[in-house]
Write an enzyme that holds these catalytic residues in place. Structure first.
Site, PDB file in Angstrom:
ATOM      1  N   PRO A 126       0.870  -1.005  -0.001  1.00 38.84           N
ATOM      2  CA  PRO A 126       0.056   0.355  -0.312  1.00 38.84           C
ATOM      3  C   PRO A 126       0.471   1.444   0.073  1.00 38.84           C
ATOM      4  O   PRO A 126       0.833   2.019   1.276  1.00 38.84           O
ATOM      5  CB  PRO A 126      -0.541  -0.016   1.390  1.00 38.84           C
ATOM      6  CG  PRO A 126       0.427  -0.933   1.957  1.00 38.84           C
ATOM      7  CD  PRO A 126       0.852  -2.094   1.290  1.00 38.84           C
ATOM      8  N   CYS A 127       1.848   1.683  -1.037  1.00 39.07           N
ATOM      9  CA  CYS A 127       1.802   3.038  -0.991  1.00 39.07           C
ATOM     10  C   CYS A 127       1.379   3.892  -0.877  1.00 39.07           C
ATOM     11  O   CYS A 127       1.891   5.312  -0.389  1.00 39.07           O
ATOM     12  CB  CYS A 127       2.847   3.016  -2.460  1.00 39.07           C
ATOM     13  SG  CYS A 127       2.302   2.495  -3.724  1.00 39.07           S
ATOM     14  N   HIS A 128       0.097   3.792  -1.410  1.00 40.66           N
ATOM     15  CA  HIS A 128      -0.957   4.943  -1.150  1.00 40.66           C
ATOM     16  C   HIS A 128      -1.051   6.118  -0.010  1.00 40.66           C
ATOM     17  O   HIS A 128      -1.752   6.470   0.038  1.00 40.66           O
ATOM     18  CB  HIS A 128      -1.993   4.280  -2.165  1.00 40.66           C
ATOM     19  CG  HIS A 128      -2.587   3.551  -1.575  1.00 40.66           C
ATOM     20  ND1 HIS A 128      -2.617   2.216  -1.569  1.00 40.66           N
ATOM     21  CD2 HIS A 128      -3.649   2.956  -0.339  1.00 40.66           C
ATOM     22  CE1 HIS A 128      -3.655   1.298  -0.746  1.00 40.66           C
ATOM     23  NE2 HIS A 128      -4.461   2.425  -0.188  1.00 40.66           N
TER      24      HIS A 128
END
Length: 168
Positions: A126-128
């Site tokens: 989850p780089c967001h």
């Protein structure tokens, strides 16, 4: 490499992997699905079958953690950053500086940002969930509207408007 496409509220995703692990999730570009590499074979078997199931559950609001075999290709530093990304809880965000501290190098915010940008398996890794120090949304491979839509989904603020903006 095997691949399949998946329609989602944020647009069509391209998933790629093999029998054992997921290697890529690619966001659409301006609402258009990404194309597979010429030597990839279309299939929703192997690790992609479970990835499709878990992503459907995520977008339906029924999954907050992924349990998939992953095989992201990157440097040792990038893989370390990606492992730390997976520890950020659903619906929460941290800054690049905080991620650098968690990785063990507090002065490496830019390097952490670069590794974040090279993440080949977004959403699942989850780089967001990484934002600017001042709380603003910054750089994202899928575009800031998709980043906002994913964060809105995780905080229960997802709406048709989020989807429409993300699809542009």
């Amino acid at each position: 490499m095997l691949y399949c496409k998946m329609e989602t509220p944020i647009g069509p995703l391209l998933l790629a992997g093999d029998r054992d692990a997921v290697h890529y999730i690619k966001f659409p570009k301006q609402g258009t699905a990404r194309k597979p590499e010429p030597d990839w074979q279309e299939s929703s078997g192997g690790a992609l079958r479970e990835a499709l199931k878990q992503l459907r559950e995520y977008f339906a609001g029924r999954r907050t953690e992924f349990d998939l075999p992953l095989s992201p290709e990157g440097t040792a530093f990038q893989r370390t950053v990606w492992k730390h990304l997976q520890k950020i809880p659903y619906g929460q965000t941290i800054s690049y500086g905080e991620l650098a501290r968690r990785v063990g190098n507090p002065k490496a915010s830019r390097a952490v940002g670069a590794a974040n940008g090279k993440n080949p398996i977004p959403i699942v890794i989850p780089c967001h969930r990484v934002i600017g120090a001042n709380g603003t949304l910054t750089g994202f491979g899928g575009g800031l509207p998709i980043k906002k839509a994913l964060l809105d989904l995780e905080t229960g603020q997802f709406s048709i408007r989020s989807v429409a903006v993300a699809a542009r």
